[in-house]
Scaffold this motif. Structure first.
Motif, PDB file in Angstrom:
ATOM      1  N   LYS A 168      12.845  70.314  40.861  1.00 16.52           N
ATOM      2  CA  LYS A 168      13.760  69.187  41.013  1.00 16.52           C
ATOM      3  C   LYS A 168      14.824  69.187  39.916  1.00 16.52           C
ATOM      4  CE  LYS A 168      12.719  66.862  44.659  1.00 16.52           C
ATOM      5  NZ  LYS A 168      13.748  66.683  45.705  1.00 16.52           N
ATOM      6  N   GLU A 217      17.300  71.691  40.708  1.00 16.71           N
ATOM      7  CA  GLU A 217      18.212  71.187  41.748  1.00 16.71           C
ATOM      8  C   GLU A 217      19.234  70.204  41.148  1.00 16.71           C
ATOM      9  OE1 GLU A 217      15.729  69.491  44.671  1.00 16.71           O
ATOM     10  OE2 GLU A 217      15.078  71.427  45.522  1.00 16.71           O
ATOM     11  N   ASN A 218      18.730  69.311  40.283  1.00 14.74           N
ATOM     12  CA  ASN A 218      19.628  68.350  39.628  1.00 14.74           C
ATOM     13  C   ASN A 218      20.670  69.050  38.752  1.00 14.74           C
ATOM     14  OD1 ASN A 218      18.329  66.210  40.828  1.00 14.74           O
ATOM     15  ND2 ASN A 218      16.911  65.907  39.116  1.00 14.74           N
ATOM     16  N   GLY A 269      21.765  72.001  39.191  1.00 17.19           N
ATOM     17  CA  GLY A 269      22.744  72.616  40.094  1.00 17.19           C
ATOM     18  C   GLY A 269      23.798  71.610  40.532  1.00 17.19           C
ATOM     19  N   GLU A 270      23.293  70.397  40.857  1.00 16.70           N
ATOM     20  CA  GLU A 270      24.235  69.356  41.262  1.00 16.70           C
ATOM     21  C   GLU A 270      25.177  68.990  40.120  1.00 16.70           C
ATOM     22  OE1 GLU A 270      21.811  66.192  42.607  1.00 16.70           O
ATOM     23  OE2 GLU A 270      21.189  67.189  44.483  1.00 16.70           O
ATOM     24  N   ILE A 271      24.606  68.899  38.910  1.00 17.16           N
ATOM     25  CA  ILE A 271      25.430  68.579  37.733  1.00 17.16           C
ATOM     26  C   ILE A 271      26.465  69.655  37.490  1.00 17.16           C
ATOM     27  CG2 ILE A 271      25.370  68.311  35.211  1.00 17.16           C
ATOM     28  CD1 ILE A 271      22.618  66.958  35.617  1.00 17.16           C
ATOM     29  N   LYS A 272      26.029  70.902  37.647  1.00 20.08           N
ATOM     30  CA  LYS A 272      26.980  72.008  37.471  1.00 20.08           C
ATOM     31  C   LYS A 272      28.120  71.907  38.486  1.00 20.08           C
ATOM     32  CE  LYS A 272      23.919  75.455  35.405  1.00 20.08           C
ATOM     33  NZ  LYS A 272      23.252  76.760  35.593  1.00 20.08           N
ATOM     34  N   GLU A 273      27.769  71.536  39.716  1.00 18.03           N
ATOM     35  CA  GLU A 273      28.796  71.387  40.741  1.00 18.03           C
ATOM     36  C   GLU A 273      29.778  70.259  40.368  1.00 18.03           C
ATOM     37  OE1 GLU A 273      29.576  73.063  43.467  1.00 18.03           O
ATOM     38  OE2 GLU A 273      28.014  74.547  42.999  1.00 18.03           O
ATOM     39  N   GLU A 274      29.183  69.151  39.860  1.00 18.28           N
ATOM     40  CA  GLU A 274      30.031  68.038  39.434  1.00 18.28           C
ATOM     41  C   GLU A 274      30.950  68.452  38.283  1.00 18.28           C
ATOM     42  OE1 GLU A 274      30.413  65.064  40.758  1.00 18.28           O
ATOM     43  OE2 GLU A 274      28.959  65.525  42.337  1.00 18.28           O
ATOM     44  N   LYS A 330      33.648  70.526  39.616  1.00 21.11           N
ATOM     45  CA  LYS A 330      34.668  69.699  40.251  1.00 21.11           C
ATOM     46  C   LYS A 330      35.532  69.005  39.209  1.00 21.11           C
ATOM     47  CE  LYS A 330      32.056  68.692  44.471  1.00 21.11           C
ATOM     48  NZ  LYS A 330      31.377  67.644  45.264  1.00 21.11           N
TER      49      LYS A 330
END
Length: 333
Positions: free
Chosen positions: A277, A280-281, A283-288, A291
């Motif tokens: 998890k 996954e988080n 990864g999401e932070i990296k995407e943010e 961006k």
């Protein structure tokens, strides 16, 4: 390691149970032998107690040991004969088998005087010394098949010292001078002119007392053997119980270890889930972040464009002011 120890203890327990079964079967076999032997002993005790097959005069004396303490016994009870020569010995002894045997002549006379029944008694002190016999026997002697007390030595030499056993492959007695012959089946040939047969189916009375004594000794040995086996059985059971207790402890310990291992595995599974998890988080932070960085870049580009526009406008404004100043100067002129 616990699994290997558990397997070892299982094998030891199986071996202990096999030992218990073997000893238990041996005990059962020995008790079967004991029951059979007890029946034989009871049979012989009844025969001896009732003096079955004895003349009435002999029975009267044998049944009252207190009144006649100096009687050694009946001759047939005082000797032991090897198989299969009992019938042969009984045939040779004939009526002497039922004779009472005493040590002294005066005791024999008292016995004769004390009863009105027919009675025959042998007094051992009345038998003269038998000279040493150095003769060469033509076959096995009947005496060699008999075991007896040394007291009876002279008597038995007188009664059957010259009797040889007829070989099985010979049907008639030999003509050897001075020897009598008897077959295993009891056919007796004495001096070449007396022929006697023991008949068929008649049970031998020879050595009943000795047979009973031997059976009693065998019973004592059997009781000892049974006692040893029962002790071995108890030891085997105790050992099996001890191994079973150890096996239970090891099994409990192994089950506890398995339980702990399962708990650790569950804990690790939960930690793995958390890590996944977190990944996954992240990864999401990296995407943010990505961006955001893109937006920052776009903003930087937009900011630069705005700055360039401001500079152009400022330049244009300056040029307009300069043109205005020139115009104003011209007007002044």
């Amino acid at each position: 390691q616990l699994t290997a120890e558990l397997e070892k203890q299982k094998n030891q327990h199986s071996k202990a149970e096999e030992d218990i079964l073997k000893v238990k079967n041996s005990v059962a076999d020995n008790y079967t032998l004991k029951n059979t032997l007890e029946a034989k002993i009871e049979f012989y005790e009844n025969i001896i107690a009732t003096h079955e097959g004895r003349p009435e005069g002999v029975k009267v004396i044998l049944e009252d040991n207190k009144k006649y303490p100096n009687v050694l016994g009946v001759l047939s009870d005082l000797i032991k004969v090897k198989d299969p020569y009992q019938i042969a010995v009984e045939s040779v002894l004939g009526e002497f088998s039922h004779y009472l045997v005493v040590d002294l002549q005066n005791i024999a006379q008292k016995l004769i005087q004390s009863t009105n029944q027919p009675l025959s008694v042998i007094a051992l002190d009345s038998i003269g010394s038998v000279a040493s016999n150095n003769r060469k026997y033509p076959a096995k002697t009947l005496l060699s098949a008999i075991t007896y007390n040394k007291k009876l030595d002279q008597l038995l030499h007188v009664l059957m010292g010259d009797v040889c056993i007829l070989p099985k492959d010979e049907k008639k007695p030999r003509s050897d001078a001075g020897f009598d012959w008897v077959s295993v089946m009891g056919s007796y040939y004495k001096r070449g002119y007396i022929f006697k047969s023991s008949g068929k189916g008649s049970p031998s009375i020879i050595g009943r007392q000795q047979i009973l004594q031997e059976m009693n000794k065998e019973m004592q040995n059997l009781d000892k053997q049974i006692n040893i086996l029962e002790n071995d059985h108890k030891k085997s059971v105790d050992r099996a119980d001890y191994i079973r207790q150890r096996l239970q402890l090891t099994t409990t310990e192994l089950e506890g270890s398995i339980k702990k291992l399962n708990e650790v595995e569950q804990k690790l599974s939960r930690q793995d889930y958390i890590i996944i998890k977190n990944h996954e988080n992240m990864g999401e932070i990296k995407e943010e972040i990505k961006k955001a960085e893109t937006q920052i870049i776009d903003m930087n580009i937009s900011s630069k464009s705005s700055s360039d526009n401001v500079d152009a406008f400022r330049k244009e404004f300056d040029e307009s002011i300069s043109s205005q100043d020139d115009f104003m100067r011209k007007l002044d002129v």
